[in-house]
Design a protein around this motif. Structure first.
Motif, PDB file in Angstrom:
ATOM      1  N   LYS A  17       0.829  -1.208   0.000  1.00 24.10           N
ATOM      2  CA  LYS A  17       0.000   0.000   0.000  1.00 24.10           C
ATOM      3  C   LYS A  17       0.862   1.255   0.000  1.00 24.10           C
ATOM      4  CE  LYS A  17      -4.143  -1.912   2.098  1.00 24.10           C
ATOM      5  NZ  LYS A  17      -5.062  -1.893   3.255  1.00 24.10           N
ATOM      6  N   VAL A  18       1.931   1.258   0.785  1.00 22.38           N
ATOM      7  CA  VAL A  18       2.830   2.411   0.829  1.00 22.38           C
ATOM      8  C   VAL A  18       3.470   2.621  -0.537  1.00 22.38           C
ATOM      9  CG1 VAL A  18       5.041   3.210   1.768  1.00 22.38           C
ATOM     10  CG2 VAL A  18       3.292   2.328   3.298  1.00 22.38           C
ATOM     11  N   LYS A  19       3.872   1.538  -1.175  1.00 21.96           N
ATOM     12  CA  LYS A  19       4.472   1.632  -2.511  1.00 21.96           C
ATOM     13  C   LYS A  19       3.473   2.214  -3.499  1.00 21.96           C
ATOM     14  CE  LYS A  19       6.700  -1.269  -5.985  1.00 21.96           C
ATOM     15  NZ  LYS A  19       7.008  -2.648  -6.384  1.00 21.96           N
ATOM     16  N   ASP A  20       2.209   1.740  -3.469  1.00 23.44           N
ATOM     17  CA  ASP A  20       1.179   2.251  -4.372  1.00 23.44           C
ATOM     18  C   ASP A  20       0.916   3.730  -4.143  1.00 23.44           C
ATOM     19  OD1 ASP A  20       0.967  -0.307  -5.364  1.00 23.44           O
ATOM     20  OD2 ASP A  20      -0.879  -0.791  -4.260  1.00 23.44           O
ATOM     21  N   VAL A  21       0.818   4.138  -2.884  1.00 28.90           N
ATOM     22  CA  VAL A  21       0.542   5.538  -2.568  1.00 28.90           C
ATOM     23  C   VAL A  21       1.704   6.413  -3.012  1.00 28.90           C
ATOM     24  CG1 VAL A  21       0.309   7.164  -0.636  1.00 28.90           C
ATOM     25  CG2 VAL A  21      -1.069   5.096  -0.699  1.00 28.90           C
ATOM     26  N   SER A  22       2.934   5.957  -2.818  1.00 33.81           N
ATOM     27  CA  SER A  22       4.073   6.773  -3.229  1.00 33.81           C
ATOM     28  C   SER A  22       4.130   6.910  -4.746  1.00 33.81           C
ATOM     29  CB  SER A  22       5.363   6.212  -2.636  1.00 33.81           C
ATOM     30  OG  SER A  22       6.140   5.563  -3.546  1.00 33.81           O
ATOM     31  N   GLU A  23       3.786   5.853  -5.489  1.00 36.73           N
ATOM     32  CA  GLU A  23       3.744   5.942  -6.951  1.00 36.73           C
ATOM     33  C   GLU A  23       2.668   6.920  -7.400  1.00 36.73           C
ATOM     34  OE1 GLU A  23       3.270   1.991  -8.497  1.00 36.73           O
ATOM     35  OE2 GLU A  23       5.279   1.382  -7.867  1.00 36.73           O
ATOM     36  N   LYS A  24       1.487   6.858  -6.779  1.00 36.93           N
ATOM     37  CA  LYS A  24       0.409   7.796  -7.122  1.00 36.93           C
ATOM     38  C   LYS A  24       0.841   9.231  -6.826  1.00 36.93           C
ATOM     39  CE  LYS A  24      -3.516   4.704  -6.440  1.00 36.93           C
ATOM     40  NZ  LYS A  24      -4.693   4.411  -5.600  1.00 36.93           N
ATOM     41  N   ASP A  25       1.533   9.421  -5.705  1.00 33.22           N
ATOM     42  CA  ASP A  25       1.996  10.755  -5.338  1.00 33.22           C
ATOM     43  C   ASP A  25       2.994  11.292  -6.359  1.00 33.22           C
ATOM     44  OD1 ASP A  25       2.118  13.009  -3.533  1.00 33.22           O
ATOM     45  OD2 ASP A  25       4.120  12.288  -2.980  1.00 33.22           O
ATOM     46  N   LYS A  26       3.909  10.447  -6.826  1.00 32.51           N
ATOM     47  CA  LYS A  26       4.878  10.880  -7.832  1.00 32.51           C
ATOM     48  C   LYS A  26       4.178  11.268  -9.130  1.00 32.51           C
ATOM     49  CE  LYS A  26       8.875   8.286  -6.209  1.00 32.51           C
ATOM     50  NZ  LYS A  26       9.780   7.164  -6.467  1.00 32.51           N
ATOM     51  N   LEU A  27       3.175  10.468  -9.539  1.00 35.44           N
ATOM     52  CA  LEU A  27       2.425  10.802 -10.756  1.00 35.44           C
ATOM     53  C   LEU A  27       1.668  12.116 -10.595  1.00 35.44           C
ATOM     54  CD1 LEU A  27       1.013   7.282 -11.711  1.00 35.44           C
ATOM     55  CD2 LEU A  27       2.811   8.573 -12.884  1.00 35.44           C
ATOM     56  N   LEU A  28       1.065  12.334  -9.429  1.00 34.99           N
ATOM     57  CA  LEU A  28       0.328  13.571  -9.166  1.00 34.99           C
ATOM     58  C   LEU A  28       1.281  14.765  -9.191  1.00 34.99           C
ATOM     59  CD1 LEU A  28      -2.334  14.952  -8.394  1.00 34.99           C
ATOM     60  CD2 LEU A  28      -1.747  14.522  -6.009  1.00 34.99           C
ATOM     61  N   GLN A  29       2.458  14.631  -8.584  1.00 39.97           N
ATOM     62  CA  GLN A  29       3.430  15.724  -8.596  1.00 39.97           C
ATOM     63  C   GLN A  29       3.872  16.043 -10.027  1.00 39.97           C
ATOM     64  OE1 GLN A  29       6.738  14.765  -6.092  1.00 39.97           O
ATOM     65  NE2 GLN A  29       5.667  15.323  -4.212  1.00 39.97           N
ATOM     66  N   ALA A  30       4.130  15.011 -10.829  1.00 38.61           N
ATOM     67  CA  ALA A  30       4.541  15.227 -12.219  1.00 38.61           C
ATOM     68  C   ALA A  30       3.444  15.957 -12.986  1.00 38.61           C
ATOM     69  CB  ALA A  30       4.868  13.898 -12.885  1.00 38.61           C
ATOM     70  N   LYS A  31       2.190  15.570 -12.768  1.00 33.58           N
ATOM     71  CA  LYS A  31       1.067  16.227 -13.439  1.00 33.58           C
ATOM     72  C   LYS A  31       0.972  17.690 -13.014  1.00 33.58           C
ATOM     73  CE  LYS A  31      -3.931  15.934 -13.919  1.00 33.58           C
ATOM     74  NZ  LYS A  31      -5.149  15.291 -13.452  1.00 33.58           N
ATOM     75  N   GLU A  32       1.146  17.963 -11.720  1.00 31.75           N
ATOM     76  CA  GLU A  32       1.079  19.343 -11.225  1.00 31.75           C
ATOM     77  C   GLU A  32       2.218  20.184 -11.801  1.00 31.75           C
ATOM     78  OE1 GLU A  32       1.083  18.722  -7.004  1.00 31.75           O
ATOM     79  OE2 GLU A  32      -1.102  18.635  -6.912  1.00 31.75           O
ATOM     80  N   TYR A  33       3.410  19.607 -11.958  1.00 29.99           N
ATOM     81  CA  TYR A  33       4.522  20.339 -12.559  1.00 29.99           C
ATOM     82  C   TYR A  33       4.213  20.672 -14.011  1.00 29.99           C
ATOM     83  CZ  TYR A  33       7.405  18.971  -8.521  1.00 29.99           C
ATOM     84  OH  TYR A  33       7.914  18.794  -7.268  1.00 29.99           O
ATOM     85  N   GLU A  34       3.654  19.699 -14.746  1.00 24.78           N
ATOM     86  CA  GLU A  34       3.342  19.914 -16.160  1.00 24.78           C
ATOM     87  C   GLU A  34       2.297  21.000 -16.334  1.00 24.78           C
ATOM     88  OE1 GLU A  34       2.135  16.255 -17.968  1.00 24.78           O
ATOM     89  OE2 GLU A  34       4.056  15.284 -17.582  1.00 24.78           O
ATOM     90  N   GLU A  35       1.294  21.024 -15.465  1.00 22.59           N
ATOM     91  CA  GLU A  35       0.220  22.008 -15.573  1.00 22.59           C
ATOM     92  C   GLU A  35       0.613  23.368 -15.022  1.00 22.59           C
ATOM     93  OE1 GLU A  35      -3.143  20.250 -13.652  1.00 22.59           O
ATOM     94  OE2 GLU A  35      -3.363  18.684 -15.165  1.00 22.59           O
ATOM     95  N   GLY A  36       1.771  23.439 -14.383  1.00 25.66           N
ATOM     96  CA  GLY A  36       2.228  24.718 -13.840  1.00 25.66           C
ATOM     97  C   GLY A  36       1.577  25.075 -12.516  1.00 25.66           C
ATOM     98  N   LEU A  37       0.945  24.120 -11.865  1.00 22.39           N
ATOM     99  CA  LEU A  37       0.304  24.391 -10.576  1.00 22.39           C
ATOM    100  C   LEU A  37       1.327  24.509  -9.450  1.00 22.39           C
ATOM    101  CD1 LEU A  37      -2.691  21.902 -10.869  1.00 22.39           C
ATOM    102  CD2 LEU A  37      -2.722  24.372 -11.231  1.00 22.39           C
ATOM    103  N   VAL A  38       2.422  23.834  -9.607  1.00 27.89           N
ATOM    104  CA  VAL A  38       3.469  23.832  -8.585  1.00 27.89           C
ATOM    105  C   VAL A  38       4.800  24.063  -9.287  1.00 27.89           C
ATOM    106  CG1 VAL A  38       4.623  22.429  -6.821  1.00 27.89           C
ATOM    107  CG2 VAL A  38       2.179  22.180  -7.179  1.00 27.89           C
ATOM    108  N   ALA A  39       5.622  24.899  -8.689  1.00 26.35           N
ATOM    109  CA  ALA A  39       6.944  25.145  -9.252  1.00 26.35           C
ATOM    110  C   ALA A  39       7.853  23.958  -8.945  1.00 26.35           C
ATOM    111  CB  ALA A  39       7.543  26.411  -8.666  1.00 26.35           C
ATOM    112  N   GLU A  40       8.630  23.592  -9.931  1.00 23.81           N
ATOM    113  CA  GLU A  40       9.546  22.478  -9.712  1.00 23.81           C
ATOM    114  C   GLU A  40      10.663  22.916  -8.770  1.00 23.81           C
ATOM    115  OE1 GLU A  40      10.867  19.942 -12.811  1.00 23.81           O
ATOM    116  OE2 GLU A  40       9.251  20.571 -14.132  1.00 23.81           O
TER     117      GLU A  40
END
Length: 171
Positions: free
Chosen positions: A101-124
């Motif tokens: 479960k921890v592995k799955d949540v961390s993978e989802k978090d990485k994907l969400l962060q990448a999406k936020e960086y692409e959309e410009g919602l969060v500065a890298e």
């Protein structure tokens, strides 16, 4: 039991103390023992002792984590009763599920962060490398060279000035 055996057993208990009792064996073949609370020859109360005889191990090779957590808790008297095989397996399965479960949540978090960086919602995060420490006098500047700037033949007492000072620039 005959009278003679009873007398010898009582004498041994009085002189040596009670014998170790095998409590259980775990799935790896390690044997867990206890020596019950007893009174010594001098009348001193000796508390219960718990220990393990590991398979293919010497006492000096023991490392924390080599035995199931439940058995370690029993040896350290954190729990009263020894664990059952079912309990150990149930807890092991639970730990494996949590790791997944921890592995799955961390993978989802990485994907969400990448999406936020692409959309410009969060500065890298910026990747800067700073050498030295902020309290150093040359922080952020070129570090001073360790190479000598003069030789013993040209040294004159009182004539040397640090690099960058006004009088050394004039010469």
């Amino acid at each position: 039991m005959s009278r003679k055996k009873k007398a010898l057993r009582a004498l041994r208990l009085r002189l040596v103390g009670p014998a170790k009792e095998l409590v259980k064996k775990d799935q790896f073949g390690n044997k867990y023992y206890r020596v019950p609370k007893h009174e010594s020859r001098a009348g001193q109360i000796i508390p219960e002792r718990r220990f393990v005889e590991a398979v293919n191990r010497e006492a000096h090779q023991y490392q924390i984590g080599d035995f199931p957590v439940e058995w370690e808790a029993w040896i350290r008297k954190k729990r009263e009763d020894p664990p059952t095989i079912e309990e150990i397996l149930r807890n092991e399965n639970y730990r494996e599920e949590m790791k997944q479960k921890v592995k799955d949540v961390s993978e989802k978090d990485k994907l969400l962060q990448a999406k936020e960086y692409e959309e410009g919602l969060v500065a890298e995060p910026s990747h800067t490398q700073v050498k030295g420490h902020a309290s150093a006098p040359y922080y952020g500047k070129k570090e001073p060279s360790q190479d000598p700037t003069s030789t013993a033949n040209t040294f004159q007492p009182g004539a040397w000035m640090p690099p960058g000072s006004g009088s050394s620039q004039k010469k």
